[in-house]
Scaffold this active site. Structure first.
Site: not given
Length: 288
Positions: A74, A110
């Site tokens: 990420k 997220d």
């Protein structure tokens, strides 16, 4: 997936290492089938050192329209993209990438996914300090979400002193006007005594890992009103959440976060409303 793959079928997927545990293909392909879209969603297991090579190759495959990223990619994906959205810039991590022409755009779903199950709770977040276990890309999204909730202070705990220091510097430059403190792993017991919510943003306890970031004795230090949140969704429940439930605490797993962040990502790619209930049903059926 509509049930057949054609020469026109476009590809979406999830990159990570490991990625065999991922349930994203289950929910995304269920939604794609319900929408009768000519897409398929696949797992892409890519070791961290191979990420630049993999991205260079995928950019040449015209049928690949986008992908998700999970541990450990990420943060590492950031310099490999052409542009990232403001939310991804503020978090400093990308979990969703989309091809637009010859350019690759990254965003972060997220934060919204993490917040969804917490929005359903009646909590005085301004009096609930947060303790975040881990200092990777997922932890960055959690810090941004706790800031959005209004937690008065956010404690981040990490095992690697250099990594946790780097995390603090990056988050301080990206997000302003909040109280972020970083600590070594040995500080966990003292932090649990004041925590309102504890979030596991590490891979500890994932899949067949029998470990837990917090043991029974440490869990006993938490207030009876504390919330315990594990971003891991397989196994379900994790040992971490089993201990929390046995302690009588509110325990939340990562399944709803997975569903909502996935739905937002799919809408980002397809530019159509997606059937969240079908995604949830597919996951629950798969998990038995």
């Amino acid at each position: 997936m509509s049930g057949r793959v054609l020469g026109t079928t476009k590809i979406l997927g999830v990159m990570g290492f490991p990625v065999s545990h991922s349930l994203s293909p289950v929910m995304h392909n269920a939604a794609i089938a319900a929408m009768a879209m000519d897409y398929v969603y696949l797992p892409f297991p890519i070791p961290v050192d191979d990420l630049p090579t993999a991205i260079a190759g995928i950019k040449k495959i015209q049928s690949v329209q986008g992908f998700n990223l999970t541990i450990p990619h990420k943060i590492e994906i950031l310099p490999l993209l052409d542009e990232i959205t403001p939310i991804a810039q503020s978090v400093g991590a990308v979990n969703t990438v989309k091809r637009i022409g010859d350019r690759w755009f990254g965003t972060n779903t997220d934060v919204a996914g993490f917040l969804e199950p917490l929005k359903q709770l009646d909590c005085d977040w301004k009096n609930m300090p947060a303790v975040v276990l881990g200092s990777g890309g997922a932890a960055k999204a959690v810090v941004a979400a706790c800031l959005d909730l209004g937690c008065p202070v956010i404690h981040v705990v990490g095992r690697d002193p250099k990594k946790i220091k780097k995390f603090h510097g990056a988050m301080t430059s990206q997000l302003q006007d909040y109280n972020l403190r970083v600590h070594p792993w040995t500080s966990i017991p003292s932090l649990l005594e004041v925590a309102g919510i504890v979030i596991n943003a590490t891979p500890i306890g994932m899949a067949n890992d029998p470990q837990t970031p917090i043991n029974e004795a440490e869990m006993a230090l938490l207030s009876d009103r504390a919330i315990v949140y594990d971003l891991i969704y397989t196994p379900r429940p994790t040992k971490f959440l089993q201990i929390a439930a046995a302690r009588g605490l509110k325990a939340i797993d990562g399944l709803e976060m997975l569903i909502y962040q996935g739905a937002i990502a799919l809408e980002f790619w397809l530019e159509e409303e997606v059937p969240i209930d079908i995604m949830r049903q597919a996951l629950i059926q798969h998990l038995g």
